[in-house]
Design an enzyme around this catalytic site. Sequence first.
Site, PDB file in Angstrom:
ATOM      1  N   CYS A  64      43.233  96.903  62.808  1.00 43.14           N
ATOM      2  CA  CYS A  64      44.675  96.889  63.083  1.00 43.14           C
ATOM      3  C   CYS A  64      44.860  96.549  64.570  1.00 43.14           C
ATOM      4  CB  CYS A  64      45.258  98.275  62.799  1.00 43.14           C
ATOM      5  SG  CYS A  64      46.889  98.544  63.538  1.00 43.14           S
ATOM      6  N   ASN A  75      60.877  88.724  45.315  1.00 42.98           N
ATOM      7  CA  ASN A  75      59.789  87.788  45.602  1.00 42.98           C
ATOM      8  C   ASN A  75      59.183  88.062  46.966  1.00 42.98           C
ATOM      9  OD1 ASN A  75      60.506  86.633  43.195  1.00 42.98           O
ATOM     10  ND2 ASN A  75      61.722  84.982  44.113  1.00 42.98           N
ATOM     11  N   ASP A 132      57.476  85.512  48.475  1.00 42.10           N
ATOM     12  CA  ASP A 132      57.367  84.219  49.170  1.00 42.10           C
ATOM     13  C   ASP A 132      58.515  84.117  50.186  1.00 42.10           C
ATOM     14  OD1 ASP A 132      58.715  83.087  46.143  1.00 42.10           O
ATOM     15  OD2 ASP A 132      59.801  82.888  48.029  1.00 42.10           O
ATOM     16  N   HIS A 139      60.463  94.004  47.802  1.00 46.53           N
ATOM     17  CA  HIS A 139      59.052  94.223  47.441  1.00 46.53           C
ATOM     18  C   HIS A 139      58.124  93.725  48.536  1.00 46.53           C
ATOM     19  CE1 HIS A 139      60.128  94.341  42.873  1.00 46.53           C
ATOM     20  NE2 HIS A 139      60.436  95.451  43.506  1.00 46.53           N
ATOM     21  N   ARG A 171      47.599  83.846  46.930  1.00 49.59           N
ATOM     22  CA  ARG A 171      49.046  83.640  46.748  1.00 49.59           C
ATOM     23  C   ARG A 171      49.707  83.232  48.056  1.00 49.59           C
ATOM     24  NH1 ARG A 171      51.357  88.689  43.930  1.00 49.59           N
ATOM     25  NH2 ARG A 171      53.312  87.515  44.127  1.00 49.59           N
ATOM     26  N   SER A 184      63.039  88.822  34.876  1.00 46.14           N
ATOM     27  CA  SER A 184      62.939  89.207  33.456  1.00 46.14           C
ATOM     28  C   SER A 184      63.539  90.581  33.196  1.00 46.14           C
ATOM     29  CB  SER A 184      61.464  89.208  33.028  1.00 46.14           C
ATOM     30  OG  SER A 184      60.758  90.214  33.760  1.00 46.14           O
ATOM     31  N   ALA A 194      66.721  77.349  36.910  1.00 42.81           N
ATOM     32  CA  ALA A 194      67.497  77.724  38.104  1.00 42.81           C
ATOM     33  C   ALA A 194      67.847  76.501  38.951  1.00 42.81           C
ATOM     34  CB  ALA A 194      66.695  78.725  38.933  1.00 42.81           C
TER      35      ALA A 194
HETATM   36  C1  BV8 Z   1      58.942 102.716  42.031  1.00 48.47           C
HETATM   37  C2  BV8 Z   1      54.632  93.350  44.489  1.00 48.47           C
HETATM   38  C3  BV8 Z   1      59.127 104.997  42.476  1.00 48.47           C
HETATM   39  C4  BV8 Z   1      54.344  92.183  45.281  1.00 48.47           C
HETATM   40  C5  BV8 Z   1      55.876  94.057  42.567  1.00 48.47           C
HETATM   41  C6  BV8 Z   1      61.229 103.641  34.984  1.00 48.47           C
HETATM   42  C7  BV8 Z   1      62.126 103.857  36.015  1.00 48.47           C
HETATM   43  C8  BV8 Z   1      61.758 103.639  37.345  1.00 48.47           C
HETATM   44  C9  BV8 Z   1      60.476 103.163  37.661  1.00 48.47           C
HETATM   45  C10 BV8 Z   1      59.600 102.951  36.618  1.00 48.47           C
HETATM   46  C11 BV8 Z   1      59.957 103.188  35.300  1.00 48.47           C
HETATM   47  N1  BV8 Z   1      58.888 102.903  34.528  1.00 48.47           N
HETATM   48  C12 BV8 Z   1      57.866 102.490  35.315  1.00 48.47           C
HETATM   49  C13 BV8 Z   1      58.269 102.516  36.584  1.00 48.47           C
HETATM   50  C14 BV8 Z   1      57.471 102.140  37.736  1.00 48.47           C
HETATM   51  C15 BV8 Z   1      57.472 100.655  38.026  1.00 48.47           C
HETATM   52  C16 BV8 Z   1      58.022  99.769  36.959  1.00 48.47           C
HETATM   53  O1  BV8 Z   1      59.191  99.399  36.989  1.00 48.47           O
HETATM   54  N2  BV8 Z   1      57.149  99.377  36.038  1.00 48.47           N
HETATM   55  C17 BV8 Z   1      57.576  98.475  34.993  1.00 48.47           C
HETATM   56  C18 BV8 Z   1      56.451  97.473  34.718  1.00 48.47           C
HETATM   57  C19 BV8 Z   1      57.954  99.288  33.776  1.00 48.47           C
HETATM   58  N3  BV8 Z   1      58.230 100.434  39.235  1.00 48.47           N
HETATM   59  C20 BV8 Z   1      57.638 100.680  40.413  1.00 48.47           C
HETATM   60  O2  BV8 Z   1      56.504 101.135  40.535  1.00 48.47           O
HETATM   61  C21 BV8 Z   1      58.462 100.410  41.652  1.00 48.47           C
HETATM   62  N4  BV8 Z   1      58.430 101.581  42.462  1.00 48.47           N
HETATM   63  O3  BV8 Z   1      59.499 102.850  40.969  1.00 48.47           O
HETATM   64  O4  BV8 Z   1      58.737 103.724  42.922  1.00 48.47           O
HETATM   65  C22 BV8 Z   1      59.053 105.877  43.644  1.00 48.47           C
HETATM   66  C23 BV8 Z   1      60.072 106.784  43.827  1.00 48.47           C
HETATM   67  C24 BV8 Z   1      60.013 107.602  44.909  1.00 48.47           C
HETATM   68  C25 BV8 Z   1      58.949 107.523  45.808  1.00 48.47           C
HETATM   69  C26 BV8 Z   1      57.922 106.585  45.610  1.00 48.47           C
HETATM   70  C27 BV8 Z   1      57.979 105.754  44.520  1.00 48.47           C
HETATM   71  C28 BV8 Z   1      57.859  99.310  42.505  1.00 48.47           C
HETATM   72  C29 BV8 Z   1      57.959  97.997  41.791  1.00 48.47           C
HETATM   73  C30 BV8 Z   1      57.462  96.885  42.713  1.00 48.47           C
HETATM   74  C31 BV8 Z   1      56.115  96.440  42.244  1.00 48.47           C
HETATM   75  N5  BV8 Z   1      55.725  95.263  42.997  1.00 48.47           N
HETATM   76  N6  BV8 Z   1      55.438  93.047  43.294  1.00 48.47           N
HETATM   77  C32 BV8 Z   1      53.735  91.133  44.425  1.00 48.47           C
HETATM   78  O5  BV8 Z   1      52.534  91.252  44.089  1.00 48.47           O
HETATM   79  O6  BV8 Z   1      54.468  90.185  44.130  1.00 48.47           O
HETATM   80  S1  BV8 Z   1      56.666  93.795  41.084  1.00 48.47           S
HETATM   81  C33 BV8 Z   1      56.566  92.189  40.564  1.00 48.47           C
HETATM   82  O7  BV8 Z   1      57.427  92.106  39.408  1.00 48.47           O
HETATM   83  C34 BV8 Z   1      57.140  91.201  41.536  1.00 48.47           C
HETATM   84  O8  BV8 Z   1      57.767  91.789  42.667  1.00 48.47           O
HETATM   85  C35 BV8 Z   1      58.210  90.527  40.707  1.00 48.47           C
HETATM   86  O9  BV8 Z   1      59.179  90.017  41.487  1.00 48.47           O
HETATM   87  C36 BV8 Z   1      58.652  91.673  39.907  1.00 48.47           C
HETATM   88  C37 BV8 Z   1      59.591  91.424  38.799  1.00 48.47           C
HETATM   89  O10 BV8 Z   1      59.134  90.297  38.070  1.00 48.47           O
HETATM   90  P1  BV8 Z   1      60.134  89.045  37.963  1.00 48.47           P
HETATM   91  O11 BV8 Z   1      60.473  88.584  39.337  1.00 48.47           O
HETATM   92  O12 BV8 Z   1      61.252  89.385  37.064  1.00 48.47           O
HETATM   93  O13 BV8 Z   1      59.173  87.964  37.336  1.00 48.47           O
HETATM   94  P2  BV8 Z   1      58.841  87.790  35.784  1.00 48.47           P
HETATM   95  O14 BV8 Z   1      57.674  86.862  35.693  1.00 48.47           O
HETATM   96  O15 BV8 Z   1      58.766  89.123  35.128  1.00 48.47           O
HETATM   97  O16 BV8 Z   1      60.126  87.062  35.186  1.00 48.47           O
HETATM   98  C38 BV8 Z   1      60.447  85.753  35.609  1.00 48.47           C
HETATM   99  C39 BV8 Z   1      61.738  85.369  34.900  1.00 48.47           C
HETATM  100  O17 BV8 Z   1      62.111  84.079  35.358  1.00 48.47           O
HETATM  101  C40 BV8 Z   1      61.589  85.283  33.395  1.00 48.47           C
HETATM  102  O18 BV8 Z   1      62.692  85.929  32.773  1.00 48.47           O
HETATM  103  C41 BV8 Z   1      61.617  83.784  33.104  1.00 48.47           C
HETATM  104  O19 BV8 Z   1      62.284  83.491  31.877  1.00 48.47           O
HETATM  105  C42 BV8 Z   1      62.446  83.272  34.244  1.00 48.47           C
HETATM  106  N7  BV8 Z   1      62.156  81.889  34.629  1.00 48.47           N
HETATM  107  C43 BV8 Z   1      60.963  81.238  34.565  1.00 48.47           C
HETATM  108  N8  BV8 Z   1      61.136  79.965  35.012  1.00 48.47           N
HETATM  109  C44 BV8 Z   1      62.434  79.841  35.387  1.00 48.47           C
HETATM  110  C45 BV8 Z   1      63.089  81.057  35.142  1.00 48.47           C
HETATM  111  N9  BV8 Z   1      64.393  81.239  35.378  1.00 48.47           N
HETATM  112  C46 BV8 Z   1      65.079  80.192  35.887  1.00 48.47           C
HETATM  113  N10 BV8 Z   1      64.524  78.999  36.161  1.00 48.47           N
HETATM  114  C47 BV8 Z   1      63.207  78.780  35.913  1.00 48.47           C
HETATM  115  N11 BV8 Z   1      62.673  77.573  36.188  1.00 48.47           N
END
Ligand code: BV8
Length: 232
Positions: free
Chosen positions: A133, A89, A91, A106, A56, A174, A216
């Site tokens: 490191c 993101n 990037d 993130h 990536r 999303s 976008a």
């Molecule tokens: C945490 C890493 C707690 C780098 C990523 C309930 C409440 C709270 C938390 C949770 C919960 N249930 C579960 C959780 C935990 C979890 C979570 O949310 N899980 C989800 C799946 C349910 N969350 C976590 O673990 C987070 N940490 O909660 O910590 C904590 C508390 C105290 C102490 C310690 C810990 C951490 C989350 C971060 C994970 N890391 N990325 C990498 O590899 O990239 S997440 C990953 O998803 C990316 O960062 C990405 O950015 C992110 C979100 O995805 P999107 O950016 O939305 O991308 P997606 O593909 O989903 O959507 C794209 C959209 O664009 C679509 O809608 C599409 O229609 C649209 N699109 C497409 N093309 C276009 C467009 N729009 C416009 N123009 C276009 N051309």
Amino acid sequence: MEKIVILTGAGISAESGLSTFRDTGGIWAQHAVEDVATPEAFARNPDLVHEFYNARRAKAADVAPNPAHLALARLEREHAGQVIVVTQNVDALHEAAGSGSVIHMHGALNGALCAACGHRWPAPQEMRTSDPCPACSATSTRPDVVWFGEMPYQMDAIWQHLEEADIFAAIGTSGNVYPAAAFGQHAGRAGAHTIELNLEPSVNVRDFAELRHGPAGSIVPAWVEELLSRQT
Ligand code: BV8
């Protein structure tokens, strides 16, 4: 002067050629989250995780900002009030487009972190499990990104920005991943005008007062043009 806070997700980089996560053929269609984006995955198979992020990082180094990134940089330059970009993101396209106030909640592909001593340095193009490191020589270097189950970066500052926002926009996300998916509701409750700019309605579309759907690269420049012409 209005403070504008903008959350971006993978969708803003789609037209630059970077895959999103949850669209068909997206990143999570090729790799299971639990195999490449959790601390357990890294402990279990660091080589696979480095391979995933090396690929990536190489791809991200090859692409350019698109009109949506450039429009947000223009907004920051020309809007009288503060403009903050909070991106999910990893990037560097916002910076490449000229945005100055960018919070990588993130983490970033271009950052390296030592899991042993916490030292941070610019990531080499290829990271390897055997890399020592630069500070403590431990071989537990990792990409400086936030995995599932880990705390996103700068959350205190982000909550503060959301409370102070007059306008909160979510672009290209999303609405699946927390805590970012809760930002619209939080900003709206604190009095911000909330707007979703996305290709299609997100899962938390009901948190937004205004909706603009489309690519976008087209709808973000149009939105920025409207904001700037309104302020003259
Ligand atoms: C945490 C890493 C707690 C780098 C990523 C309930 C409440 C709270 C938390 C949770 C919960 N249930 C579960 C959780 C935990 C979890 C979570 O949310 N899980 C989800 C799946 C349910 N969350 C976590 O673990 C987070 N940490 O909660 O910590 C904590 C508390 C105290 C102490 C310690 C810990 C951490 C989350 C971060 C994970 N890391 N990325 C990498 O590899 O990239 S997440 C990953 O998803 C990316 O960062 C990405 O950015 C992110 C979100 O995805 P999107 O950016 O939305 O991308 P997606 O593909 O989903 O959507 C794209 C959209 O664009 C679509 O809608 C599409 O229609 C649209 N699109 C497409 N093309 C276009 C467009 N729009 C416009 N123009 C276009 N051309």
